[in-house]
Structure formats: structure tokens, C-alpha cells
Design a protein around this motif. Structure first.
Motif, PDB file in Angstrom:
ATOM      1  N   UNK A   5       0.814  -1.204   0.000  1.00 37.73           N
ATOM      2  CA  UNK A   5       0.000   0.000   0.000  1.00 37.73           C
ATOM      3  C   UNK A   5       0.845   1.250   0.000  1.00 37.73           C
ATOM      4  N   UNK A   6       0.201   2.372   0.365  1.00 35.09           N
ATOM      5  CA  UNK A   6       0.867   3.672   0.290  1.00 35.09           C
ATOM      6  C   UNK A   6       2.086   3.772   1.193  1.00 35.09           C
ATOM      7  N   UNK A   7       2.167   2.931   2.217  1.00 30.05           N
ATOM      8  CA  UNK A   7       3.319   2.992   3.117  1.00 30.05           C
ATOM      9  C   UNK A   7       4.576   2.380   2.499  1.00 30.05           C
ATOM     10  N   UNK A   8       4.449   1.696   1.356  1.00 26.89           N
ATOM     11  CA  UNK A   8       5.622   1.150   0.671  1.00 26.89           C
ATOM     12  C   UNK A   8       6.439   2.304   0.102  1.00 26.89           C
ATOM     13  N   UNK A   9       7.730   2.291   0.356  1.00 31.77           N
ATOM     14  CA  UNK A   9       8.599   3.373  -0.122  1.00 31.77           C
ATOM     15  C   UNK A   9       8.515   3.508  -1.634  1.00 31.77           C
ATOM     16  N   UNK A  10       8.610   4.758  -2.112  1.00 29.54           N
ATOM     17  CA  UNK A  10       8.486   5.031  -3.543  1.00 29.54           C
ATOM     18  C   UNK A  10       9.555   4.307  -4.361  1.00 29.54           C
ATOM     19  N   UNK A  11      10.766   4.226  -3.843  1.00 32.14           N
ATOM     20  CA  UNK A  11      11.838   3.527  -4.544  1.00 32.14           C
ATOM     21  C   UNK A  11      11.548   2.042  -4.685  1.00 32.14           C
ATOM     22  N   UNK A  50      -0.072   4.840  -5.278  1.00 33.02           N
ATOM     23  CA  UNK A  50       1.172   5.587  -5.134  1.00 33.02           C
ATOM     24  C   UNK A  50       0.914   7.083  -5.065  1.00 33.02           C
ATOM     25  N   UNK A  51       1.685   7.743  -4.238  1.00 32.61           N
ATOM     26  CA  UNK A  51       1.621   9.210  -4.156  1.00 32.61           C
ATOM     27  C   UNK A  51       2.586   9.851  -5.142  1.00 32.61           C
ATOM     28  N   UNK A  52       3.412   9.037  -5.775  1.00 30.20           N
ATOM     29  CA  UNK A  52       4.404   9.518  -6.726  1.00 30.20           C
ATOM     30  C   UNK A  52       3.814   9.501  -8.135  1.00 30.20           C
ATOM     31  N   UNK A  53       3.785  10.666  -8.778  1.00 23.70           N
ATOM     32  CA  UNK A  53       3.262  10.724 -10.148  1.00 23.70           C
ATOM     33  C   UNK A  53       4.172   9.946 -11.109  1.00 23.70           C
ATOM     34  N   UNK A  54       5.471   9.915 -10.807  1.00 20.59           N
ATOM     35  CA  UNK A  54       6.399   9.136 -11.631  1.00 20.59           C
ATOM     36  C   UNK A  54       6.056   7.652 -11.546  1.00 20.59           C
ATOM     37  N   UNK A  56       3.181   6.354 -10.700  1.00 14.94           N
ATOM     38  CA  UNK A  56       1.871   6.143 -11.315  1.00 14.94           C
ATOM     39  C   UNK A  56       1.991   6.034 -12.832  1.00 14.94           C
ATOM     40  N   UNK A  57       2.720   6.952 -13.434  1.00 11.96           N
ATOM     41  CA  UNK A  57       2.847   6.908 -14.895  1.00 11.96           C
ATOM     42  C   UNK A  57       3.685   5.706 -15.341  1.00 11.96           C
ATOM     43  N   UNK A  58       4.677   5.325 -14.546  1.00  9.31           N
ATOM     44  CA  UNK A  58       5.479   4.136 -14.866  1.00  9.31           C
ATOM     45  C   UNK A  58       4.626   2.880 -14.757  1.00  9.31           C
ATOM     46  N   UNK A  59       3.801   2.788 -13.722  1.00 10.71           N
ATOM     47  CA  UNK A  59       2.915   1.632 -13.555  1.00 10.71           C
ATOM     48  C   UNK A  59       1.916   1.558 -14.711  1.00 10.71           C
ATOM     49  N   UNK A  60       1.374   2.697 -15.101  1.00 12.46           N
ATOM     50  CA  UNK A  60       0.405   2.736 -16.206  1.00 12.46           C
ATOM     51  C   UNK A  60       1.053   2.280 -17.515  1.00 12.46           C
ATOM     52  N   UNK A  61       2.218   2.811 -17.818  1.00  8.03           N
ATOM     53  CA  UNK A  61       2.927   2.424 -19.043  1.00  8.03           C
ATOM     54  C   UNK A  61       3.322   0.956 -19.002  1.00  8.03           C
TER      55      UNK A  61
END
Length: 110
Positions: A5-11, A50-54, A56-61
Motif C-alpha cells: 500500500x501507500x506505506x511502501x517506499x516510492x523507490x 502511489x503518491x508519486x506521479x512518476x 503512477x505513470x510508470x505503472x500505467x505504461x
């Protein structure tokens, strides 16, 4: 799984997406059924949470590329197509003939 979930680090989220993309689009690795579904669901959950737009867009692509690759593999492998049709036939049986042409009285009067 690694994504909780959201608590997972962005990296960590980004590394999960990269790993799943690599595994699911690699010609030398065979992934089937529930594992594919779990992997796609994980990417989708990262996209949603994810709170990271990067990320989110990477997951979408990545989802787009993964789904495209899976369908290409299905189209290129006739035995996979037959197996999928067989599974669908047993999962979703044809309704009884009496229901196929059924119309309610109200819809047939109009």
C-alpha cells in the motif's frame, strides 16, 4: 507481496514495477495464470495507491506494455488460444436453450 500500500517506499514501488515488467515481457520466462493476474494486480494497485506521479505513470505504461505482450504471445501461440477457449467454455457454460430466446411479456408487447 512486496507492495503493501501507500506505506511502501516510492523507490521500492518503482523496483517492483521494473521487476514485474521485466519478468512478464521476457521471452525466456514463462509465467501463467494466477501469477500473471497477481502481477498485473500489483502494478495496478501501485498505479492507484502511489503518491508519486512518476510511479503512477510508470505503472500505467508498464501495464500497457505487459498486457500488449501477453496478447501478442496469445495470438502467436495457437495452443494457448485453444487452452483459453477450453477454460472459458468450462468456466462459463452456455445457458439452457429455453433461455436463449427469452423475452419478457412487456418487451414483446412494445
Amino acid at each position: 507481496g512486496c507492495f503493501v500500500g501507500v506505506q511502501t517506499e516510492e523507490g521500492v514501488q518503482l523496483q517492483i514495477i521494473k521487476a514485474l515488467l521485466t519478468i512478464l515481457t521476457c521471452n525466456n520466462v514463462e509465467v501463467h495464470g494466477g501469477t500473471i493476474l497477481q502481477s498485473v494486480r500489483c502494478c495496478y494497485n501501485i498505479y492507484l495507491a502511489s503518491r508519486s506521479s512518476i510511479n503512477q505513470s510508470t505503472a500505467k505504461a508498464s501495464l500497457t506494455q505487459i498486457i500488449s505482450t501477453l496478447f501478442q504471445a496469445l495470438e502467436n501461440d495457437k495452443s494457448l488460444q485453444e487452452a483459453a477457449r477450453d477454460r472459458m467454455a468450462t468456466s462459463f457454460p452456455t445457458p439452457p436453450p429455453s433461455r436463449l430466446g427469452y423475452q419478457s411479456e412487456t418487451s414483446s408487447k412494445s
